[in-house]
Design an enzyme around this catalytic site. Structure first.
Site, PDB file in Angstrom:
ATOM      1  CD  GLU A 116     -62.480 -13.515 -40.683  1.00 47.17           C
ATOM      2  OE1 GLU A 116     -62.322 -14.692 -41.071  1.00 47.17           O
ATOM      3  OE2 GLU A 116     -62.799 -12.594 -41.447  1.00 47.17           O
ATOM      4  CB  CYS A 117     -57.816 -11.764 -36.999  1.00 49.25           C
ATOM      5  SG  CYS A 117     -56.113 -11.149 -36.800  1.00 49.25           S
TER       6      CYS A 117
END
Length: 450
Positions: free
Chosen positions: A329-330
């Site tokens: 994520e990210c």
């Protein structure tokens, strides 16, 4: 909730962002800890950075209490469970006191009401004297579900200035607990672009300076007295049964990958044996890894070192190419891309698992709560990043993403083999079904990566 002994516990709020909530919170955490008190910090909302620095200041892990990403019952159980062994509980609010995802839903005021704890208002009084009275009156009386019991004033340099503020408090019926002078030594460095997440010495010096100064202008004894409230004893949530599978879960954790929720990590521990590793310094993934979690962080600040660790990049690429289950994520998504270009325009090769590149040039803030619908599953999280992504062949999943107003958003969850990646930071600390479904889906036949 049943009654137990009284315990100081309070939520630090403000009329607006920029009033000094975090500065004051960090100083109070350290000042109270210096007294030998076990101080338990919490943070309203999804912010990772404040909890990181709370933990350093208090010497105890700080937890997020977010009423958008999780249920009221989960927040209450988390708060009660971690407050039980503490002498004092300090909750830092988010934005202005009543600012929520929709009106005051999920706001600091909402959290204070659901937990049944009093509110201390931090007010920027740099250009204000007795006029603070109607401001305090409004915040005290606007919503009867909260109890505003005290105020602390920021940017107040003289005792005579504070006397005007004290008189305003007396007329409104709010305890004037003290003030914090305007001092460059108290200035918190910029956090939003990651300029200081690794500067622990800098933060430590600020926290120490705050803890030295606070007792001279803030009445800590009075603060503890007016916020003493019946300690909560909500029944703790019964955790799911630990998986019988001998799954080995590798979680990236170092200066480049710091954005994790403690409750998310607890859920992973229920699914198997968790090993933490560093993409910056370790040579390869932990042996036997069969689920990889790459959380968010600031890989762009460490792009040179991440790129130079060719052994780790090759190890992760080989694991993913072989069908290893992965969730990124990210910052984790950025690391799995082909390259990262930092703010100075320098481009660094990354793991090259995903057909994309990311850049910090022409940085633009994207933020907000997000809801994901995946088959019959609903999971929530938030998006917060400045980088931009160039899609060079990513495959979006069938997941449907919306914001807090239920409007569609451009962000996607991508799947490439058994690798899932997104800019969205998800919260599965209350319900680990999302991770369960990823693992089940990873066992199903997938098209080979292109």
């Amino acid at each position: 909730m049943s009654n137990s002994s009284l315990k100081p516990q309070f939520l630090i709020a403000a009329p607006s962002s920029g009033s000094g909530k975090t500065t004051l919170t960090l100083g109070l955490l350290r000042a109270l800890a210096r007294r030998g008190l076990r101080v338990q910090p919490f943070k309203c909302g999804p912010d990772y950075l404040d909890t990181h620095h709370h933990t350093q200041a208090a010497g105890r892990p700080s937890l997020n209490l977010d009423l958008y990403m999780a249920s009221v019952e989960h927040a209450q159980s988390t708060y009660a469970g971690y407050t039980q062994a503490a002498d004092v509980a300090v909750v830092e609010g988010v934005m202005g006191l009543f600012d929520g995802a929709t009106r005051m839903q999920g706001s600091a005021a909402d959290v204070a009401e659901q937990l049944g704890i009093p509110v201390i208002l931090v007010v920027n009084a740099k250009a204000m004297a007795y006029s603070v009275a109607p401001l305090l009156f409004g915040f005290k009386n606007f919503y009867p579900g909260i109890r505003l019991v005290g105020a602390i004033f920021n940017f107040v340099n003289t005792a005579s200035h504070f006397q005007f503020l004290r008189e305003a408090c007396e007329d409104v019926g709010v305890e004037a607990l003290g003030y914090l002078p305007n001092n460059p030594a108290f200035a918190i460095p910029s956090r939003h672009l990651g300029l200081s997440i690794d500067a622990e010495v800098q933060y430590e010096a600020i926290v120490e300076a705050l803890a030295d100064a606070l007792p001279h202008t803030i009445n800590l004894d009075c603060l503890l007295a007016v916020t003493s409230t019946v300690a909560p004893t909500w029944a703790p949530t019964v955790p799911p049964a630990v998986s019988s599978q001998s799954r080995r879960i590798a979680v990236a954790r170092d200066e480049a990958f710091t954005f994790t929720y403690l409750q998310n990590l607890d859920a992973l521990h229920e699914l198997g044996e968790v090993t933490y590793f560093s993409p910056l310094t370790d040579a390869a993934l932990p042996a036997g890894t069969n689920f990889l979690y790459l959380p968010g962080g600031y890989p762009e600040l460490f792009a040179d070192a991440l790129s130079a660790n060719t052994g780790m990049r090759a190890s992760i690429a080989a694991y993913c190419a072989a069908g290893g289950a992965t969730y990124a994520e990210c910052g984790g998504l950025m690391y799995l891309g082909r390259t990262i270009t930092n703010a100075q325009g320098h481009t660094f090769p990354m793991a090259a698992v995903l057909p994309c590149t990311t850049s910090m040039q022409e940085a633009k803030l994207t933020l907000g709560y997000r809801t994901i619908q995946w088959n019959d599953l609903t999971i929530r999280g938030h998006e917060f990043h400045y980088s931009t992504l160039e899609d060079q062949g990513l495959t979006p999943t069938a997941m449907h993403l919306t914001n807090a107003k239920e409007a569609p958003v451009p962000v996607q969850v991508y799947r490439h083999g058994n690798v899932w990646a997104s800019y969205v930071h998800l919260y599965w600390g209350e319900d680990r079904t999302f991770i369960d479904q990823l693992l089940v889906s990873a066992l199903a036949p997938t098209a080979p990566p292109q």
